[in-house]
Design an enzyme around this catalytic site. Structure first.
Site, PDB file in Angstrom:
ATOM      1  N   ASN A  87       0.802  -1.224   0.000  1.00  0.00           N
ATOM      2  CA  ASN A  87       0.000   0.000   0.000  1.00  0.00           C
ATOM      3  C   ASN A  87       0.839   1.279   0.000  1.00  0.00           C
ATOM      4  O   ASN A  87       0.411   2.298  -0.532  1.00  0.00           O
ATOM      5  CB  ASN A  87      -0.921  -0.030   1.231  1.00  0.00           C
ATOM      6  N   SER A 139      -4.242   2.840  -8.868  1.00  0.00           N
ATOM      7  CA  SER A 139      -4.839   4.185  -8.832  1.00  0.00           C
ATOM      8  C   SER A 139      -5.653   4.418 -10.095  1.00  0.00           C
ATOM      9  O   SER A 139      -5.461   3.725 -11.109  1.00  0.00           O
ATOM     10  CB  SER A 139      -3.711   5.208  -8.762  1.00  0.00           C
ATOM     11  N   TYR A 152       4.030   9.033 -11.109  1.00  0.00           N
ATOM     12  CA  TYR A 152       3.008   8.288 -10.361  1.00  0.00           C
ATOM     13  C   TYR A 152       2.201   7.405 -11.322  1.00  0.00           C
ATOM     14  O   TYR A 152       1.983   6.224 -11.069  1.00  0.00           O
ATOM     15  CB  TYR A 152       2.109   9.294  -9.642  1.00  0.00           C
ATOM     16  N   SER A 155       4.265   4.519 -12.468  1.00  0.00           N
ATOM     17  CA  SER A 155       4.458   3.503 -11.419  1.00  0.00           C
ATOM     18  C   SER A 155       3.195   2.672 -11.221  1.00  0.00           C
ATOM     19  O   SER A 155       3.252   1.449 -11.090  1.00  0.00           O
ATOM     20  CB  SER A 155       4.879   4.163 -10.094  1.00  0.00           C
ATOM     21  N   ILE A 185     -10.200   8.905  -2.702  1.00  0.00           N
ATOM     22  CA  ILE A 185     -10.474   8.499  -1.320  1.00  0.00           C
ATOM     23  C   ILE A 185     -10.003   9.633  -0.392  1.00  0.00           C
ATOM     24  O   ILE A 185      -8.913  10.190  -0.604  1.00  0.00           O
ATOM     25  CB  ILE A 185      -9.706   7.204  -0.965  1.00  0.00           C
TER      26      ILE A 185
HETATM   27  P1  NAD Z   1      -0.861   8.418   2.694  1.00  0.00           P
HETATM   28  O1  NAD Z   1       0.171   9.418   2.267  1.00  0.00           O
HETATM   29  O2  NAD Z   1      -1.807   8.758   3.789  1.00  0.00           O
HETATM   30  O3  NAD Z   1      -0.199   7.031   3.032  1.00  0.00           O
HETATM   31  C1  NAD Z   1       0.928   6.533   2.376  1.00  0.00           C
HETATM   32  C2  NAD Z   1       1.722   5.749   3.383  1.00  0.00           C
HETATM   33  O4  NAD Z   1       2.870   5.191   2.743  1.00  0.00           O
HETATM   34  C3  NAD Z   1       2.239   6.629   4.527  1.00  0.00           C
HETATM   35  O5  NAD Z   1       2.036   5.956   5.757  1.00  0.00           O
HETATM   36  C4  NAD Z   1       3.724   6.747   4.219  1.00  0.00           C
HETATM   37  O6  NAD Z   1       4.516   6.920   5.365  1.00  0.00           O
HETATM   38  C5  NAD Z   1       3.985   5.403   3.556  1.00  0.00           C
HETATM   39  N1  NAD Z   1       5.206   5.443   2.757  1.00  0.00           N
HETATM   40  C6  NAD Z   1       5.464   6.250   1.710  1.00  0.00           C
HETATM   41  N2  NAD Z   1       6.714   6.031   1.259  1.00  0.00           N
HETATM   42  C7  NAD Z   1       7.251   5.055   2.047  1.00  0.00           C
HETATM   43  C8  NAD Z   1       8.502   4.414   2.099  1.00  0.00           C
HETATM   44  N3  NAD Z   1       9.490   4.719   1.263  1.00  0.00           N
HETATM   45  N4  NAD Z   1       8.704   3.480   3.058  1.00  0.00           N
HETATM   46  C9  NAD Z   1       7.733   3.160   3.924  1.00  0.00           C
HETATM   47  N5  NAD Z   1       6.525   3.740   3.928  1.00  0.00           N
HETATM   48  C10 NAD Z   1       6.287   4.682   3.001  1.00  0.00           C
HETATM   49  O7  NAD Z   1      -1.641   8.082   1.348  1.00  0.00           O
HETATM   50  P2  NAD Z   1      -2.930   7.196   1.056  1.00  0.00           P
HETATM   51  O8  NAD Z   1      -3.889   8.070   0.356  1.00  0.00           O
HETATM   52  O9  NAD Z   1      -3.376   6.424   2.239  1.00  0.00           O
HETATM   53  O10 NAD Z   1      -2.304   6.208  -0.049  1.00  0.00           O
HETATM   54  C11 NAD Z   1      -2.078   4.836   0.158  1.00  0.00           C
HETATM   55  C12 NAD Z   1      -1.946   4.158  -1.193  1.00  0.00           C
HETATM   56  O11 NAD Z   1      -3.143   4.312  -1.944  1.00  0.00           O
HETATM   57  C13 NAD Z   1      -0.822   4.750  -2.070  1.00  0.00           C
HETATM   58  O12 NAD Z   1      -0.176   3.709  -2.766  1.00  0.00           O
HETATM   59  C14 NAD Z   1      -1.569   5.635  -3.033  1.00  0.00           C
HETATM   60  O13 NAD Z   1      -0.888   5.810  -4.233  1.00  0.00           O
HETATM   61  C15 NAD Z   1      -2.849   4.845  -3.210  1.00  0.00           C
HETATM   62  N6  NAD Z   1      -3.985   5.626  -3.675  1.00  0.00           N
HETATM   63  C16 NAD Z   1      -4.570   6.573  -2.904  1.00  0.00           C
HETATM   64  C17 NAD Z   1      -5.678   7.251  -3.404  1.00  0.00           C
HETATM   65  C18 NAD Z   1      -6.412   8.271  -2.598  1.00  0.00           C
HETATM   66  O14 NAD Z   1      -7.397   8.803  -3.109  1.00  0.00           O
HETATM   67  N7  NAD Z   1      -6.031   8.576  -1.379  1.00  0.00           N
HETATM   68  C19 NAD Z   1      -6.162   6.984  -4.674  1.00  0.00           C
HETATM   69  C20 NAD Z   1      -5.509   6.029  -5.431  1.00  0.00           C
HETATM   70  C21 NAD Z   1      -4.444   5.344  -4.930  1.00  0.00           C
END
Ligand code: NAD
Length: 249
Positions: A87, A139, A152, A155, A185
């Protein structure tokens, strides 16, 4: 060491946002959940709230050299890994021509190479058990073109290809690989992106038939389904959890 009956999961980025919501669902379902992240404070807070089944490990997943030791630590402590949720991820919004090679590589390193390296090490531990489930997080940026998120998008699109390639290679050996493509989200990641760009927010919601942003728990429910035997005949899929955004007009 844990008992053989215990289900053990790793959720990367499990200290915040979507990862935390996935961890909550897992723990509600009695799954021992190792949360891996960079921020000790966030991980500690999650442990305080979620209790003994939540096991925090501080690690930076872009540091590939550290990954084998991290997996070994989990195996030493629990004896097995049943579920991996990839994640953790970072985003970067910049004009295409402003993105440096370093910017691009930084996003790819965390969102793609780290996911590959951790999955490889975890799969090695799953193979002897002939069972395992990996859930990747993609995503909407992999479903259609979104401007200003070039690294992004690259990836996340690669994650979906990797999901299918891993599923074909590993499913015969009992390891299922699936992917969730979250829509928009409500987390820190989107509030950062949307607060500075209301037009972008309106555009995202304008093509979401359900008309609202999703909640982190919506992804948690889908991850629980794909991670456990409820989805035992499902492998290699990308499941949009997006209020219809990916098929919206
Ligand atoms: P967020 O920034 O709240 O959480 C991301 C987490 O990843 C954080 O806890 C961060 O510390 C951790 N992280 C990042 N780089 C890291 C590393 N190098 N080592 C260890 N931990 C690391 O974001 P989120 O919105 O909860 O996103 C979670 C996932 O969902 C991501 O992959 C994001 O791309 C994907 N996503 C989110 C959304 C959205 O709408 N929020 C939409 C599509 C995809």
């Amino acid at each position: 060491m844990n008992t053989v009956n215990q289900t053990v999961a790793i959720v990367t980025g499990g200290g915040s946002g979507i990862g935390l919501a996935i961890t909550e669902k897992f723990i509600q379902n009695n799954i021992t959940t190792v949360i891996v992240g960079r921020d000790p404070e966030k991980l500690h807070q999650a442990k305080q709230n979620l209790g003994t089944l939540c096991i925090p490990i501080v690690a930076d997943l872009s540091d590939l050299e550290a990954i084998p030791a991290l997996v070994k630590q989990v195996i030493t402590q629990f004896g097995r890994i049943d579920i991996l949720v990839n994640n953790a991820g970072i985003n970067m919004k910049k004009e295409f021509t402003e993105v440096t090679n370093e910017d691009f590589q930084k996003v790819i390193q965390t969102n793609l190479v780290g996911v590959f390296a951790l999955s490889r090490e975890v799969v090695k531990t799953m193979l002897p058990n002939k069972k395992g489930s990996i859930v990747n997080i993609s995503s909407m940026a992999a479903q259609y073109g979104i401007p200003k998120v070039i690294a992004y998008s690259a990836s996340k699109t690669a994650i979906e290809g990797m999901t299918r390639a891993m599923a074909t290679e590993l499913s015969p050996q009992g390891i299922r690989i699936n992917c969730i493509a979250p829509g928009f989200i409500a987390t820190d990641m989107t509030s950062k992106a949307f607060n500075q760009d209301v037009e972008r927010k309106n555009k995202a919601l304008g093509r979401t038939p359900m008309g609202v942003m999703g909640m982190p728990g919506d992804i948690g429910d889908a991850a629980l389904f794909l991670a456990t035997d409820s989805s035992r005949y499902i492998t290699g899929v990308v499941l949009p959890v997006d209020g219809g955004n990916s098929i919206g007009f």
